[in-house]
Write a protein that holds these residues in place. Structure first.
Motif, PDB file in Angstrom:
ATOM      1  N   UNK A  75      -8.938   9.674   4.765  1.00  0.00           N
ATOM      2  CA  UNK A  75      -7.602  10.244   4.990  1.00  0.00           C
ATOM      3  C   UNK A  75      -7.132   9.979   6.420  1.00  0.00           C
ATOM      4  N   UNK A  76      -8.043  10.158   7.388  1.00  0.00           N
ATOM      5  CA  UNK A  76      -7.654   9.925   8.791  1.00  0.00           C
ATOM      6  C   UNK A  76      -7.282   8.460   9.020  1.00  0.00           C
ATOM      7  N   UNK A  77      -7.984   7.559   8.307  1.00  0.00           N
ATOM      8  CA  UNK A  77      -7.650   6.129   8.437  1.00  0.00           C
ATOM      9  C   UNK A  77      -6.241   5.857   7.911  1.00  0.00           C
ATOM     10  N   UNK A  78      -5.898   6.526   6.788  1.00  0.00           N
ATOM     11  CA  UNK A  78      -4.537   6.360   6.240  1.00  0.00           C
ATOM     12  C   UNK A  78      -3.494   6.869   7.235  1.00  0.00           C
ATOM     13  N   UNK A  79      -3.814   7.997   7.880  1.00  0.00           N
ATOM     14  CA  UNK A  79      -2.877   8.556   8.869  1.00  0.00           C
ATOM     15  C   UNK A  79      -2.704   7.555  10.013  1.00  0.00           C
ATOM     16  N   UNK A  97       1.986   5.396   3.387  1.00  0.00           N
ATOM     17  CA  UNK A  97       2.704   6.466   2.679  1.00  0.00           C
ATOM     18  C   UNK A  97       1.759   7.647   2.450  1.00  0.00           C
ATOM     19  N   UNK A  98       0.547   7.339   1.991  1.00  0.00           N
ATOM     20  CA  UNK A  98      -0.455   8.385   1.768  1.00  0.00           C
ATOM     21  C   UNK A  98      -0.734   9.128   3.081  1.00  0.00           C
ATOM     22  N   UNK A  99      -0.889   8.362   4.156  1.00  0.00           N
ATOM     23  CA  UNK A  99      -1.187   8.946   5.463  1.00  0.00           C
ATOM     24  C   UNK A  99      -0.073   9.860   5.935  1.00  0.00           C
ATOM     25  N   UNK A 100       1.170   9.436   5.720  1.00  0.00           N
ATOM     26  CA  UNK A 100       2.298  10.275   6.158  1.00  0.00           C
ATOM     27  C   UNK A 100       2.326  11.589   5.379  1.00  0.00           C
ATOM     28  N   UNK A 135      -3.305  13.157  -3.920  1.00  0.00           N
ATOM     29  CA  UNK A 135      -3.479  12.190  -2.831  1.00  0.00           C
ATOM     30  C   UNK A 135      -4.958  11.812  -2.702  1.00  0.00           C
ATOM     31  N   UNK A 136      -5.804  12.851  -2.661  1.00  0.00           N
ATOM     32  CA  UNK A 136      -7.244  12.622  -2.484  1.00  0.00           C
ATOM     33  C   UNK A 136      -7.811  11.906  -3.711  1.00  0.00           C
TER      34      UNK A 136
END
Ligand code: ADP
Length: 214
Positions: free
Chosen positions: A37-41, A46-49, A65-66
């Motif tokens: 999740x942190x990598x997506x952020x 889109x997932x990260x946002x 999401x997860x």
């Protein structure tokens, strides 16, 4: 060793540290939902946002999401080589979906690292994370060779936004409410091993390795 293992425990119970060791010793893939999740952020996807606000506030990211991220990983060829799930599942709904996905080759062992809130908070305040490879260090007991630099990849270590004390306490409460019921769920399936997370690292590691080999 093609084992499918889940590590459970409150934030700061040392799941990530043990997962890295199991990866090295037993060749199991380490799958950390928090790291994904942190990598997506960081990538601004889109997932990260969508996930960022939940992560910063110490709240659980919505299941869809997860589940999408985990489904992608579990459908990859790597999953067939065996894995240690660290941070997933985090509630009963996620656990039930995971059981559905793995019907043909189910989870074999679930290891709970049990730890009181005081220990959790102290540990997390000393925690430093590598933003690149996800490796976790613990000051002062598990410090990197060179101050502030990851042993693995040479990246500067950071303290996570959600590792501030009030957010840590909130994460602990959420763990008690949402994640702890999973222990009964896996106990009923006869898969649960409990390890005292306050024991020294070597003892926790040998207990975890023995449980995986069982
Ligand atoms: P810790 O176990 O120390 O709390 P993680 O890296 O596992 O840290 O998780 C950090 C954050 O990532 C959580 O507080 C939550 O916001 C999010 N997260 C990780 N895994 C999940 C999950 N399975 N379901 C929902 N949110 C998750």
């Amino acid at each position: 060793m093609r084992r499918r293992v889940i590590l459970l425990g409150p934030p700061g119970s040392g799941k990530g540290t043990i997962a890295v060791k199991l990866q090295k010793e037993l060749g199991l893939h380490h799958v950390s939902s928090g790291h994904m999740l942190r990598r997506e952020v960081d990538n601004g996807s889109t997932v990260g946002r969508r996930a960022k606000l939940f992560l910063d506030n110490g709240e659980l990211v919505p299941d869809d999401v997860v589940l999408e991220l985990m489904n992608t990983w579990l459908s990859s060829p790597n999953a067939e080589e065996g894995f240690v799930l660290d941070g997933f599942p985090r509630n009963l709904a996620q656990a039930k979906v995971l059981d559905e996905w793995l019907r043909g080759s189910p989870i074999e062992r679930v290891i709970l690292f049990d730890s009181p809130e005081s220990v959790t908070v102290d540990r997390i305040i000393g925690r430093r994370t590598c933003p690149k490879c996800g490796r976790v260090y613990q000051l002062p007991t598990l410090a990197p060779g060179k101050d502030g630099v990851c042993d693995e990849c040479g990246t500067s270590l950071v303290q996570r936004e959600d590792d501030q004390e009030p957010v840590v306490r909130k994460r602990y409460d959420i763990y008690r409410q949402e994640t702890e019921p999973l222990t009964a769920y896996y106990q009923q399936q006869g898969k649960l091993t409990v390890v005292d997370a306050t024991r020294p690292l070597e003892q926790r590691l040998s207990a975890a390795t023995a449980a995986v080999r069982e």
